[in-house]
Design a protein around this motif. Sequence first.
Motif, PDB file in Angstrom:
ATOM      1  N   ALA A 109       0.834  -1.205   0.000  1.00 47.29           N
ATOM      2  CA  ALA A 109       0.000   0.000   0.000  1.00 47.29           C
ATOM      3  C   ALA A 109       0.868   1.255   0.000  1.00 47.29           C
ATOM      4  N   GLY A 110       0.671   2.081  -1.011  1.00 46.77           N
ATOM      5  CA  GLY A 110       1.387   3.342  -1.086  1.00 46.77           C
ATOM      6  C   GLY A 110       2.811   3.253  -1.546  1.00 46.77           C
ATOM      7  N   SER A 111       3.282   2.068  -1.992  1.00 45.74           N
ATOM      8  CA  SER A 111       4.707   1.940  -2.304  1.00 45.74           C
ATOM      9  C   SER A 111       4.916   1.246  -3.641  1.00 45.74           C
ATOM     10  N   PHE A 112       5.820   1.815  -4.457  1.00 47.18           N
ATOM     11  CA  PHE A 112       6.283   1.182  -5.685  1.00 47.18           C
ATOM     12  C   PHE A 112       7.738   0.793  -5.488  1.00 47.18           C
ATOM     13  N   GLU A 113       8.023  -0.514  -5.503  1.00 49.06           N
ATOM     14  CA  GLU A 113       9.376  -1.006  -5.251  1.00 49.06           C
ATOM     15  C   GLU A 113      10.056  -1.390  -6.559  1.00 49.06           C
ATOM     16  N   ALA A 114      11.384  -1.230  -6.591  1.00 45.97           N
ATOM     17  CA  ALA A 114      12.198  -1.746  -7.693  1.00 45.97           C
ATOM     18  C   ALA A 114      13.557  -2.077  -7.117  1.00 45.97           C
ATOM     19  N   SER A 115      13.709  -3.308  -6.627  1.00 45.26           N
ATOM     20  CA  SER A 115      14.954  -3.686  -5.984  1.00 45.26           C
ATOM     21  C   SER A 115      15.175  -5.179  -6.108  1.00 45.26           C
ATOM     22  N   ASN A 503      -5.263  -0.932  -1.224  1.00 46.99           N
ATOM     23  CA  ASN A 503      -4.570  -1.302  -2.451  1.00 46.99           C
ATOM     24  C   ASN A 503      -4.879  -2.739  -2.842  1.00 46.99           C
ATOM     25  N   TYR A 504      -5.047  -2.975  -4.151  1.00 44.57           N
ATOM     26  CA  TYR A 504      -5.128  -4.336  -4.695  1.00 44.57           C
ATOM     27  C   TYR A 504      -4.080  -4.477  -5.783  1.00 44.57           C
TER      28      TYR A 504
END
Length: 725
Positions: A109-115, A503-504
């Motif tokens: 929720a509320g987060s876009f990760e790229a790691s 978030n979904y």
Amino acid sequence: MKTLYFLAILLSATLSTSAQTMLAGRVTDQKGHALPGANVFLRGTYDGANTDSTGSFKFASSRQDTATLMVSYIGYESYSKKITLAANSSILVRLTETANELNTVVITAGSFEASDERRMTMLKPMDIVTTAGAGADITAAMNLLPGTQRVGEQTGLFVRGGSSEEAKVVIDGMIVQNPYFSSMPGLQSRGRFQPFMFKGTSFSTGGYSAQYGQALSSVLLLNTVDKTQTEGLSLSLNLANAALSYDHATEKSSVSATAYYGNLKPLFALVRQNIDWTHVPEFAGSSLTYRLQPTKTGMLKFYGMYSDSRLGMNFVDPSNETGKTAFRQQNRNFFTTSTYTDSWADGRWLLHSGLSYSYDTDATTFSAQDFGRSSERLQARAVLTRLLPGNNSFLFGTEGSRVTYQNAVSGTQYALHDNYGALFAESQTYLGRNLAVQLGLRGEYSSVINRFNLAPRLSMAYKTGVYSQVSLAYGQFYQTPDYRYLYRNENLNYERADHLILNYQLIKDKRTFRIETFYKNYAQLVREFTSQPGMPNYYDANPYRFPRGRTDNSGNGYAKGFDVFWRDQKSIRGLDYWVTYSYVDTKRLFQQYPVAATPTFISNHNISLIGKRYFDKISTSMGLTYTISSGRPYYNPNNELFLADRTPIVNNLSFSASHITRIKKNMVVLYATIDNILNTHNVYTYQYTPDAKTRYAVGPQSYRSFFVGGMIMLSKKAKVNVNEL
């Protein structure tokens, strides 16, 4: 004698057999499904067997009384239990699935990760570089994700109804005081950092971790790479600048150094400008990165950079009789940060510590009047994490900083010092594979306002299927008021925002679908009163004005809406495309607003259509980006309704291409971009003369522009993984 010898052997064998214990049982998963091929044995012996197709096993052991039964199976956590052999005629073992990318819920929720550590990868460094319209700028690429506002004439990230001051950039846990090049009237500035410095990016559009604070809307977390990926010299040349870089790595250390010089005269000679430049932007700088692995688990990183830039222009100023005002600026920026990470007790304890210093100064004049400013920040941070069984964890940490601001306003000098400290703790608990809960608490103290706050955070995620999940986040977020208000009033309180996010997310077969709805409540916002008590508040639309009115924390507001994100890297072979849509409804009573209204930096609807493809035969990547933003409010003094007018829709179609080749075995990358292919004359906002009779349109620096350049790696060891393009 032979008969007696045979009988002795037979008797011995019989006695031996009678001394053995038979163990039998079955191995399943938590749902009772058989696990064939599981390895079952007694610790410290060779006694054991593999399960058959039904999950059953059976073997004999000469061990007596008690022993430790061990069971292992790929993809499942190992089983260990002390048993009494005589009492175990049949054993049932249920194994728990090992936590991995597919079977464990992840809080999103509320987060876009790229790691490398998270499975919800959205934008990697190569995505940022090859996305048309982003210009290889990290923050510009973030503006193509849902939840952001594209504000062409202002610098920074505008997230879900928040201003640029409400979003912070963090590198390796340390706040970056000046993440962008200095702002200019009516123009948007780039970020200072290159995408390939970082191995991971997490962009929070709200509800972020208790580890971070001082941001009412958002944080952009950037984690630097642990080791350089290239070797030797590389030369970069384009229409704006030239740069020379050197990279070298050994088994336990690596160093990267860059020096550059830029002058926009060549570019401006080819691209028509809407700006009256008196000194074309000119800049130079250098950076140094050193990484050392002193122990098997420790990692020390050091990064330092310095830049110097200068420019001059006559910008549109309706308040001036000539319609323009002379503006000159020279900026010097220095930033250094060092971090040390380590682990011990077989990785159950993790340490992350850091120390950073930054200094930034702008020698700025408006019509020869001094408006110079400077800022300085020294900060330290330490976080300890304890990893617990079952993928659970608990962390606690502290951070502190000393910040100094100085400003000159028409000959008047202002100065401000703030000692800031924070303590935080956060736990992440997995209640099975399908449910995760993250609880956090953060406390902050600011000396300049002599106040303390306590901010709780909560995030939850529930796995609805093998590839899907729902997440919920709630939190309270505080921020010290803008230093320009604090110059004249240090009795102000923290500004506050409460976030609620649902978030979904579905990720399957290189396809990502994500929808998120949010509600944000603003309280204790700073209001400025520009008139006498009892009189209507006068609104000054000059975007460069310095606040001089009485201030308090009586402001408030809200922001609500939803975002949709769809990315597909599989349906069409070789094509990677994504679509984002964001809707926000917001009003605020803050700053010098006389009534609650939608802020001037808000567009209710934002759409991004991005596509790119790599062509193997010609080693070339091509991309297109089309963005649409609905009109934004602007102040019309002829309209009795405050901020009721809207600008036209802003749209932009951009193209980018990059080609990889080799010259005498040295790798060469050539690139080209075209911005605003359709040559649309976009308008970002309007400004009026003091008599309210003449209106000026504020638009982009140039309507249609292009950019070309290249880089050569003077090393035969240089490699590029084209699968990442």
